[in-house]
Design a protein around this motif. Structure first.
Motif, PDB file in Angstrom:
ATOM      1  N   GLY A   1     167.332  53.414 127.721  1.00  0.00           N
ATOM      2  CA  GLY A   1     167.348  52.514 126.577  1.00  0.00           C
ATOM      3  C   GLY A   1     166.684  53.147 125.368  1.00  0.00           C
ATOM      4  N   ASP A   2     166.282  54.412 125.510  1.00  0.00           N
ATOM      5  CA  ASP A   2     165.595  55.137 124.439  1.00  0.00           C
ATOM      6  C   ASP A   2     166.634  55.690 123.469  1.00  0.00           C
ATOM      7  OD1 ASP A   2     164.146  56.794 122.797  1.00  0.00           O
ATOM      8  OD2 ASP A   2     163.044  57.789 124.403  1.00  0.00           O
ATOM      9  N   ILE A   3     166.711  55.093 122.301  1.00  0.00           N
ATOM     10  CA  ILE A   3     167.722  55.472 121.313  1.00  0.00           C
ATOM     11  C   ILE A   3     167.566  56.933 120.895  1.00  0.00           C
ATOM     12  CG2 ILE A   3     168.558  55.008 118.977  1.00  0.00           C
ATOM     13  CD1 ILE A   3     167.715  52.042 119.504  1.00  0.00           C
ATOM     14  N   ALA A   4     166.339  57.386 120.745  1.00  0.00           N
ATOM     15  CA  ALA A   4     166.099  58.776 120.334  1.00  0.00           C
ATOM     16  C   ALA A   4     166.627  59.756 121.382  1.00  0.00           C
ATOM     17  CB  ALA A   4     164.615  59.003 120.092  1.00  0.00           C
ATOM     18  N   ALA A   5     166.434  59.422 122.647  1.00  0.00           N
ATOM     19  CA  ALA A   5     166.922  60.297 123.718  1.00  0.00           C
ATOM     20  C   ALA A   5     168.441  60.359 123.712  1.00  0.00           C
ATOM     21  CB  ALA A   5     166.414  59.801 125.070  1.00  0.00           C
TER      22      ALA A   5
ATOM     23  N   ILE B   1     165.035  48.621 129.227  1.00  0.00           N
ATOM     24  CA  ILE B   1     164.782  47.878 127.993  1.00  0.00           C
ATOM     25  C   ILE B   1     163.298  47.538 127.873  1.00  0.00           C
ATOM     26  CG2 ILE B   1     165.192  45.697 126.793  1.00  0.00           C
ATOM     27  CD1 ILE B   1     167.504  47.626 126.494  1.00  0.00           C
ATOM     28  N   LEU B   2     162.673  47.144 128.980  1.00  0.00           N
ATOM     29  CA  LEU B   2     161.237  46.850 128.967  1.00  0.00           C
ATOM     30  C   LEU B   2     160.448  48.077 128.518  1.00  0.00           C
ATOM     31  CD1 LEU B   2     158.733  45.109 129.648  1.00  0.00           C
ATOM     32  CD2 LEU B   2     158.919  45.965 132.001  1.00  0.00           C
ATOM     33  N   LYS B   3     160.799  49.228 129.073  1.00  0.00           N
ATOM     34  CA  LYS B   3     160.098  50.467 128.717  1.00  0.00           C
ATOM     35  C   LYS B   3     160.277  50.788 127.237  1.00  0.00           C
ATOM     36  CE  LYS B   3     159.860  55.381 129.969  1.00  0.00           C
ATOM     37  NZ  LYS B   3     160.423  56.445 130.850  1.00  0.00           N
ATOM     38  N   ALA B   4     161.521  50.695 126.769  1.00  0.00           N
ATOM     39  CA  ALA B   4     161.796  51.009 125.361  1.00  0.00           C
ATOM     40  C   ALA B   4     161.126  50.003 124.434  1.00  0.00           C
ATOM     41  CB  ALA B   4     163.302  51.032 125.113  1.00  0.00           C
ATOM     42  N   ALA B   5     161.100  48.728 124.847  1.00  0.00           N
ATOM     43  CA  ALA B   5     160.532  47.679 123.995  1.00  0.00           C
ATOM     44  C   ALA B   5     159.041  47.855 123.757  1.00  0.00           C
ATOM     45  CB  ALA B   5     160.797  46.309 124.618  1.00  0.00           C
ATOM     46  N   GLN B   6     158.384  48.623 124.628  1.00  0.00           N
ATOM     47  CA  GLN B   6     156.946  48.853 124.488  1.00  0.00           C
ATOM     48  C   GLN B   6     156.626  50.141 123.730  1.00  0.00           C
ATOM     49  OE1 GLN B   6     154.685  47.370 128.278  1.00  0.00           O
ATOM     50  NE2 GLN B   6     156.720  47.952 128.968  1.00  0.00           N
ATOM     51  N   MET B   7     157.657  50.844 123.260  1.00  0.00           N
ATOM     52  CA  MET B   7     157.450  52.071 122.500  1.00  0.00           C
ATOM     53  C   MET B   7     157.275  51.726 121.021  1.00  0.00           C
ATOM     54  SD  MET B   7     160.380  54.280 124.529  1.00  0.00           S
ATOM     55  CE  MET B   7     160.124  55.847 123.688  1.00  0.00           C
ATOM     56  N   PRO B   8     156.231  52.227 120.381  1.00  0.00           N
ATOM     57  CA  PRO B   8     155.930  51.864 118.988  1.00  0.00           C
ATOM     58  C   PRO B   8     157.090  52.068 118.029  1.00  0.00           C
ATOM     59  CG  PRO B   8     154.129  53.126 119.953  1.00  0.00           C
ATOM     60  CD  PRO B   8     155.245  53.175 120.937  1.00  0.00           C
ATOM     61  N   GLU B   9     157.913  53.085 118.274  1.00  0.00           N
ATOM     62  CA  GLU B   9     158.998  53.372 117.338  1.00  0.00           C
ATOM     63  C   GLU B   9     160.073  52.286 117.295  1.00  0.00           C
ATOM     64  OE1 GLU B   9     159.525  56.521 120.709  1.00  0.00           O
ATOM     65  OE2 GLU B   9     157.921  55.265 119.891  1.00  0.00           O
TER      66      GLU B   9
ATOM     67  N   LEU C   1     162.667  47.017 115.554  1.00  0.00           N
ATOM     68  CA  LEU C   1     163.879  46.518 116.199  1.00  0.00           C
ATOM     69  C   LEU C   1     163.569  45.231 116.960  1.00  0.00           C
ATOM     70  CD1 LEU C   1     166.529  48.639 118.075  1.00  0.00           C
ATOM     71  CD2 LEU C   1     165.715  46.497 119.044  1.00  0.00           C
ATOM     72  N   ILE C   2     162.435  45.214 117.671  1.00  0.00           N
ATOM     73  CA  ILE C   2     162.027  44.022 118.415  1.00  0.00           C
ATOM     74  C   ILE C   2     161.763  42.863 117.458  1.00  0.00           C
ATOM     75  CG2 ILE C   2     160.307  43.040 119.974  1.00  0.00           C
ATOM     76  CD1 ILE C   2     162.099  45.123 121.284  1.00  0.00           C
ATOM     77  N   ALA C   3     161.055  43.155 116.370  1.00  0.00           N
ATOM     78  CA  ALA C   3     160.737  42.109 115.390  1.00  0.00           C
ATOM     79  C   ALA C   3     162.012  41.535 114.777  1.00  0.00           C
ATOM     80  CB  ALA C   3     159.834  42.679 114.300  1.00  0.00           C
ATOM     81  N   ALA C   4     162.977  42.398 114.496  1.00  0.00           N
ATOM     82  CA  ALA C   4     164.243  41.937 113.909  1.00  0.00           C
ATOM     83  C   ALA C   4     165.016  41.077 114.895  1.00  0.00           C
ATOM     84  CB  ALA C   4     165.079  43.142 113.480  1.00  0.00           C
TER      85      ALA C   4
END
Length: 319
Positions: A21-25, A41-49, A53-56
């Motif tokens: 779920g890592d967009i950069a990867a 998704i849980l892992k990606a959602a906890q990444m600061p970058e 996206l989460i806020a939106a």
């Protein structure tokens, strides 16, 4: 002497899918398709970058008179849409989006959730032909996929550990199945301590190979996508499979390795007629008779459900 990477050779015979779920990867690895699940998704959602996206995604939720549970459920769907919409921009093929694992034994709820996900993506400008709805291959999930496929919503039947799951999914007209490799190996290593498995004797590899050969021999159009790999040896032993979904670390290993990659699986065309479809009794007996498939399916559903609940806790604090 071979000068191409193993990954480049694999791409010549198999559709390579990024399991992240890592967009950069995904942007770095350039896969054809991408697949996500609640854990990724849980892992990606906890990444600061991905905080914006989460806020939106949360901001898109229309709260009205909805309960907290309804708001959080919609927020999770919107997060999936947020990640999926970004991933669609990076891959030429499809993105798999998973239905809540807690609906795995509820056909009607799975159908309703899938339709809602497709609707949310359409609002975001992503058409259904770029998506696969990912559903656990329980009997109820397979029946939901049968209805959705008839509506033109293509499905990825996942958490497949037993042959009966794969066969029933193909008989239901599923667009794609995800038989797991590494988790099958995990079970057999635990059940048979001290036993050494080669890439060719790996029980997960053997399982996917038998599914692939059965589908091709009997003329099923369902795509076979091997998943859940523990090492590159498993991947090489399935070279030629329709699709393989691979995590970034193993993709990097394959990219770095320069060696000849022989084709392991070949579609020689249909040579046998399809057998009568499995009914519910036959399916459930086959699952009951396969301890590994029964245990790993239940474990997989519990694991994805637990990660969905962890994401809910995070969102509850934000909302």
């Amino acid at each position: 002497m071979c000068s191409a990477s193993v990954l480049d050779q694999l791409r010549d015979m198999t559709t390579v899918v990024a399991d992240t779920g890592d967009i950069a990867a995904i942007q770095r690895l350039n896969p054809i398709d991408a697949t996500t699940n609640p854990s990724l998704i849980l892992k990606a959602a906890q990444m600061p970058e991905y905080a914006d996206l989460i806020a939106a995604a949360i901001a898109r939720v229309e709260r009205g008179d909805k309960s907290e549970a309804e708001v959080i459920s919609e927020a999770i769907d919107q997060i999936g849409v947020g990640f999926g919409s970004e991933i669609v921009k990076l891959v030429p093929g499809r993105v798999s989006i998973e239905v809540d694992a807690r609906l795995s034994f509820d056909t009607d709820a799975t159908i309703a959730k899938a339709r809602n996900i497709i609707s949310l993506f359409k609002e975001a400008g992503v058409e259904k032909d770029r998506l696969l709805i990912k559903i656990a291959a329980t009997w109820e999930g397979i029946r939901a996929a049968e209805v959705l496929e008839a509506e033109g919503i293509n499905c990825n039947l996942t958490l497949i550990f037993g042959f009966a799951q794969a066969r029933a999914s193909a008989e239901a007209g599923a667009y794609l199945i995800s038989p797991f490799v590494g988790r099958i190996l995990d079970w057999f290593k635990k059940a048979n301590p001290g036993t050494e498995y080669t890439a060719e004797t790996d029980p997960g590899v053997v399982s996917v190979t038998s599914i692939y050969n059965y589908f091709k021999t009997h003329g099923f159009n369902t795509i076979v996508m091997g998943a859940s790999f523990r090492n590159t040896g498993e991947i090489k032993a399935l070279a030629g499979c329709d699709n393989l979904t691979i995590g970034p670390a193993l993709l990097d290993e394959l990219e770095a390795e320069i060696a000849e990659l022989p084709r392991a699986l070949t579609d020689n065309g249909a040579t046998s007629e399809q057998e009568p479809k499995l009914d519910e009794k036959a399916f459930r007996w086959a699952m009951n008779d396969d301890a590994m498939a029964t245990e790993k399916l239940a474990e997989g559903i519990r694991g994805f459900a637990a990660d969905s609940e962890k994401l809910e806790v995070i969102l509850r604090g934000m909302i």
